[in-house]
Motif scaffolding. Structure first.
Motif, mmCIF file in Angstrom:
data_model
loop_
_atom_site.group_PDB
_atom_site.id
_atom_site.type_symbol
_atom_site.label_atom_id
_atom_site.label_comp_id
_atom_site.label_asym_id
_atom_site.label_seq_id
_atom_site.Cartn_x
_atom_site.Cartn_y
_atom_site.Cartn_z
ATOM 1 N N LEU A 1 7.526 13.137 -1.115
ATOM 2 C CA LEU A 1 7.543 11.798 -1.720
ATOM 3 C C LEU A 1 6.142 11.225 -1.869
ATOM 4 C CD1 LEU A 1 10.457 10.220 0.354
ATOM 5 C CD2 LEU A 1 10.596 11.016 -1.987
ATOM 6 N N GLY A 2 5.188 12.093 -2.135
ATOM 7 C CA GLY A 2 3.829 11.589 -2.316
ATOM 8 C C GLY A 2 3.100 11.295 -1.025
ATOM 9 N N ILE A 3 3.756 11.575 0.118
ATOM 10 C CA ILE A 3 3.072 11.378 1.395
ATOM 11 C C ILE A 3 2.523 12.728 1.825
ATOM 12 C CG2 ILE A 3 3.296 10.571 3.759
ATOM 13 C CD1 ILE A 3 5.810 9.103 2.876
ATOM 14 N N ASN B 1 -4.298 11.764 4.532
ATOM 15 C CA ASN B 1 -3.317 12.121 3.504
ATOM 16 C C ASN B 1 -3.485 13.541 2.992
ATOM 17 O OD1 ASN B 1 -5.689 11.700 2.207
ATOM 18 N ND2 ASN B 1 -4.754 10.850 0.387
ATOM 19 N N ARG B 2 -4.336 14.325 3.628
ATOM 20 C CA ARG B 2 -4.449 15.713 3.185
ATOM 21 C C ARG B 2 -4.877 16.564 4.363
ATOM 22 N NH1 ARG B 2 -8.678 14.325 -1.100
ATOM 23 N NH2 ARG B 2 -8.207 12.225 -0.489
ATOM 24 N N ALA C 1 -2.893 2.470 8.635
ATOM 25 C CA ALA C 1 -3.683 2.528 7.408
ATOM 26 C C ALA C 1 -3.052 1.665 6.321
ATOM 27 C CB ALA C 1 -3.806 3.976 6.940
ATOM 28 N N VAL C 2 -1.760 1.804 6.127
ATOM 29 C CA VAL C 2 -1.173 1.028 5.029
ATOM 30 C C VAL C 2 -1.169 -0.461 5.357
ATOM 31 C CG1 VAL C 2 0.193 2.848 3.989
ATOM 32 C CG2 VAL C 2 1.212 1.443 5.760
ATOM 33 N N ILE C 3 -1.069 -0.802 6.643
ATOM 34 C CA ILE C 3 -1.139 -2.218 6.996
ATOM 35 C C ILE C 3 -2.502 -2.775 6.618
ATOM 36 C CG2 ILE C 3 -1.306 -3.786 8.972
ATOM 37 C CD1 ILE C 3 0.982 -2.225 10.224
ATOM 38 N N ILE D 1 0.636 4.321 -2.564
ATOM 39 C CA ILE D 1 0.398 5.709 -2.162
ATOM 40 C C ILE D 1 1.452 6.627 -2.774
ATOM 41 C CG2 ILE D 1 0.544 7.273 -0.197
ATOM 42 C CD1 ILE D 1 -0.855 5.190 1.456
ATOM 43 N N ASP E 1 -4.384 -1.753 4.203
ATOM 44 C CA ASP E 1 -4.671 -1.392 2.808
ATOM 45 C C ASP E 1 -5.555 -0.156 2.695
ATOM 46 O OD1 ASP E 1 -3.194 -3.541 2.158
ATOM 47 O OD2 ASP E 1 -4.847 -4.823 1.567
ATOM 48 N N ARG E 2 -5.428 0.767 3.632
ATOM 49 C CA ARG E 2 -6.139 2.034 3.531
ATOM 50 C C ARG E 2 -5.138 3.127 3.182
ATOM 51 N NH1 ARG E 2 -7.554 3.837 8.226
ATOM 52 N NH2 ARG E 2 -6.570 2.274 9.520
ATOM 53 N N VAL E 3 -5.607 4.367 3.158
ATOM 54 C CA VAL E 3 -4.707 5.466 2.816
ATOM 55 C C VAL E 3 -4.317 6.273 4.049
ATOM 56 C CG1 VAL E 3 -4.473 7.546 1.456
ATOM 57 C CG2 VAL E 3 -5.625 5.602 0.495
ATOM 58 N N THR F 1 0.829 -1.206 0.000
ATOM 59 C CA THR F 1 0.000 0.000 0.000
ATOM 60 C C THR F 1 0.862 1.254 0.000
ATOM 61 O OG1 THR F 1 -1.442 -1.314 1.382
ATOM 62 C CG2 THR F 1 -2.080 0.937 1.020
ATOM 63 N N ARG G 1 -0.984 6.643 9.855
ATOM 64 C CA ARG G 1 -0.620 6.299 8.482
ATOM 65 C C ARG G 1 -0.173 4.843 8.382
ATOM 66 N NH1 ARG G 1 -0.286 10.222 4.526
ATOM 67 N NH2 ARG G 1 -0.793 8.513 3.146
ATOM 68 N N PHE G 2 0.640 4.397 9.344
ATOM 69 C CA PHE G 2 1.191 3.043 9.292
ATOM 70 C C PHE G 2 0.073 2.018 9.442
ATOM 71 C CE2 PHE G 2 5.000 0.360 10.964
ATOM 72 C CZ PHE G 2 5.055 -0.265 9.743
ATOM 73 N N PHE H 1 8.432 0.098 15.173
ATOM 74 C CA PHE H 1 8.303 -1.294 15.607
ATOM 75 C C PHE H 1 7.123 -1.444 16.570
ATOM 76 C CE2 PHE H 1 9.556 -4.543 18.783
ATOM 77 C CZ PHE H 1 9.503 -5.645 17.961
ATOM 78 N N LEU I 1 4.014 -1.329 14.532
ATOM 79 C CA LEU I 1 3.840 -2.552 13.745
ATOM 80 C C LEU I 1 3.301 -3.680 14.617
ATOM 81 C CD1 LEU I 1 4.300 -3.986 11.077
ATOM 82 C CD2 LEU I 1 6.568 -4.550 11.841
#
Lengths: 181, 411
Positions: B71-73, B53-54, B44-46, A40, B48-50, A36, B41-42, B366, B369
């Protein structure tokens, strides 16, 4: 008896001590996170769109059911003859029609009726398309507008002017009122 | 009185104040804010969400962009928005609470968490006399050459160089439980009460294994001063990475096993101490609504939140200092980036601070995670793990270390 006895799985020592299971869990979460994250940051192709910036409007199918709207015909005549079929069929009772008479000096006097008021309550509308289905005059259509928003309830009450503004002109099959018939 | 005042070392005082302001307000608090963002954010990506981000910055009128992206973040100003939201929310005090303790509890969570940071060596030392050239140039420009310059004595990068570092940290950090217990009690409501009771039981149980787990470490160092521990690890290899200096001796490699065990126990107990998932019995959203802070709103709720994250950062700092070399750069002495007392250039001192913060960031990621990987333990499982496994393991580890140190003596 249709009873299924589920056997508790026997765990190896490294599984019950959270060693191999932990590694497996970390692999799954990190894998998803990495995938993901790359999506992004744009290093990998996304499967989703970020809604307000990107829209799918151009790909909407012909049969898309958005906001209902009234249309005029090729001679700018209001197609609706206020028969009120849509009002009666509307499942959430979102449509309110006040029928009105067309005065005899009007060029379309032979149509006899047109709506004096035509309100669709967009807080109630469920976009089912029954009004479009039932209309004998093809006067009401479901458009592709889907982002119907407003800051008050009153704003979401679409009146006749608003409905014609959304709907616009539509050249259709019903020719019984014009010279082409 | 005059005698007392005369004995105050003004340089030391000013340096301490500057260090406190730097570490607390410029490092820990922004880090807390951004670890909340990182968590969101972390996670979310775990999943599969976003994630957030704005964040609209109302500066578009002045020609700035609406959002800052690296970097697109995007959404990097989210912590400010969060902070403003917390400040502007209604601060509601329910009628049934015990107002004094209700107000006291958030402070009692936040203050100990921040107080523990004073003993952490966040860098080696800063030889400010390296700046004297620049300073005298500036003085020359403004035409006052006889202004004072920095002395050649380097400033140590630690607020209070106590010789009881870890003990002080544990003593203060365990005060944090009072915040939670008092919050649970003062809220006068059943869910916070259950959360508070659970938190106290859990923190008391894990305090034991936390304390016992670092005894082997202290035995190896023969030392309770965190600064000296960092210096030793910088010269002789980290406790968990003995690859240079004295670290290549047999004794250190034999001790690697109990040290690894110690590290595992320490980290697990740290998770329990900071009330993080998989041990967040005090909050436990699925059972207790929001646990001990159910009745809290606005900035008081935010203080609990900040306290939790600050405790996480300090805990990571302690783990890094004890086991992972603190500010030391891996293989530092071999590649010429090692520390030598009084002879460390300013840039290296700053690099050490950066390395320390980098390690903490890694540790926090960590923490996050783990939170999104492991499910929550049941309360009885948690107590069983604490009393039947961790405590015994930690005790056994002390004996094992002693035995190994007797078998293969250090040095």
């Amino acid at each position: 008896m249709a009873t299924i006895f589920v056997k508790r799985p026997k765990l190896a020592w490294h599984e019950s001590w959270f060693i191999s299971t932990f590694a497996k869990g970390l692999k799954i979460t990190l894998g998803h996170a990495l995938k993901t994250f790359l999506e992004i940051t744009g290093k990998k192709e996304k499967v989703t769109m970020e809604y307000p910036e990107q829209k799918w409007d151009d790909n909407l199918p012909e049969y898309y059911r958005g906001a209902p709207a009234l249309v005029t015909d090729e001679q700018d005549r209001e197609r609706c003859v206020s028969c009120q079929l849509c009002e009666f069929i509307c499942p959430p009772k979102a449509i309110r029609i006040t029928p009105g008479e067309i005065p005899s000096d009007d060029p379309w006097a032979k149509v006899e009726k047109r709506p004096k008021e035509f309100d669709i309550d967009m807080t109630r509308c469920i976009y089912c398309g029954m009004c479009e289905e039932v209309c004998p005059e093809q006067a009401i259509y479901l458009r592709k507008d889907y982002a119907i928003t407003g800051e008050s309830r009153a704003e979401l009450m679409h009146d006749k002017a608003k409905l014609y503004q959304i709907g616009g002109k539509r050249i259709g099959l019903v020719n019984k009122w014009n010279e082409l018939k | 009185m005059g005698h007392l005042l005369a004995n105050i070392d003004l340089t030391f005082l000013i340096a301490s104040v500057v260090k406190i302001v730097f570490l607390t307000f410029l490092v820990i608090l922004p880090m807390v804010a951004y670890s909340v963002y990182a968590e969101r954010r972390f996670s979310a990506v775990i999943q599969d969400r976003v994630g957030p981000n704005r964040t609209g910055i109302p500066l578009t009128l002045f020609g700035f962009k609406k959002d800052i992206q690296i970097l697109g973040i995007g959404g990097l100003t989210q912590p400010m928005a969060d902070g403003i939201k917390f400040l502007l929310k209604e601060d509601f005090t329910p009628k049934s609470v015990n107002a004094f303790y209700y107000w006291l509890a958030p402070c009692l969570t936040m203050v100990p968490a921040l107080m523990t940071c004073v003993v952490l060596p966040f860098g080696s030392e800063l030889r400010l006399s390296d700046l004297n050239g620049l300073l005298s140039w500036v003085y020359g420009v403004i035409g006052m050459a006889d202004l004072p310059v920095f002395s050649s004595v380097p400033v140590p990068s630690v607020i209070a160089d106590l010789s009881v570092g870890p003990l002080y940290t544990f003593a203060i950090a365990s005060l944090g439980v009072y915040g939670i217990v008092i919050a649970g009690w003062a809220s006068n409501s059943k869910y916070p009460f259950l959360g508070g009771v659970r938190a106290s039981a859990q923190m008391i149980s894990y305090e034991l294994s936390l304390g016992l787990s670092i005894i082997p470490v202290l035995m190896v160092f023969g030392e309770l001063n965190l600064t000296k521990m960092s210096i030793y690890q910088d010269a002789n290899g980290w406790l968990l990475l003995p690859l240079w200096g004295e670290g290549l001796s047999l004794a250190r490699w034999v001790l690697w096993i109990p040290m690894g065990l110690s590290f595992c126990i320490f980290v697990v107990a740290m998770f329990a101490e900071t009330n993080r998932l998989p041990f967040d019995m005090a909050e436990c959203e699925t059972e207790l609504v929001a646990g001990y802070h159910t009745e809290y709103s606005s900035m008081k709720f935010a203080l609990f939140f900040l306290g939790e994250y600050a405790a996480m950062i300090i805990g990571s700092g302690l783990a890094v200092t004890l086991f992972l070399g603190g500010w030391s750069i891996p293989f530092g002495p071999l590649i010429g980036l090692g520390y030598s007392a009084g002879d460390t250039p300013l840039w290296l001192g700053l690099l050490h601070i950066g390395v320390f913060l980098g390690k903490i960031v890694f540790f926090i990621l960590f923490f996050i995670l783990i939170r999104w990987t492991l499910p929550r333990f049941r309360f009885d499982q948690l107590m069983k793990l604490g009393w039947m496994v961790m405590f015994e393991l930690a005790l056994f580890n002390v004996v094992l270390t002693a035995f190994l140190m007797w078998l293969v003596p250090l040095k």
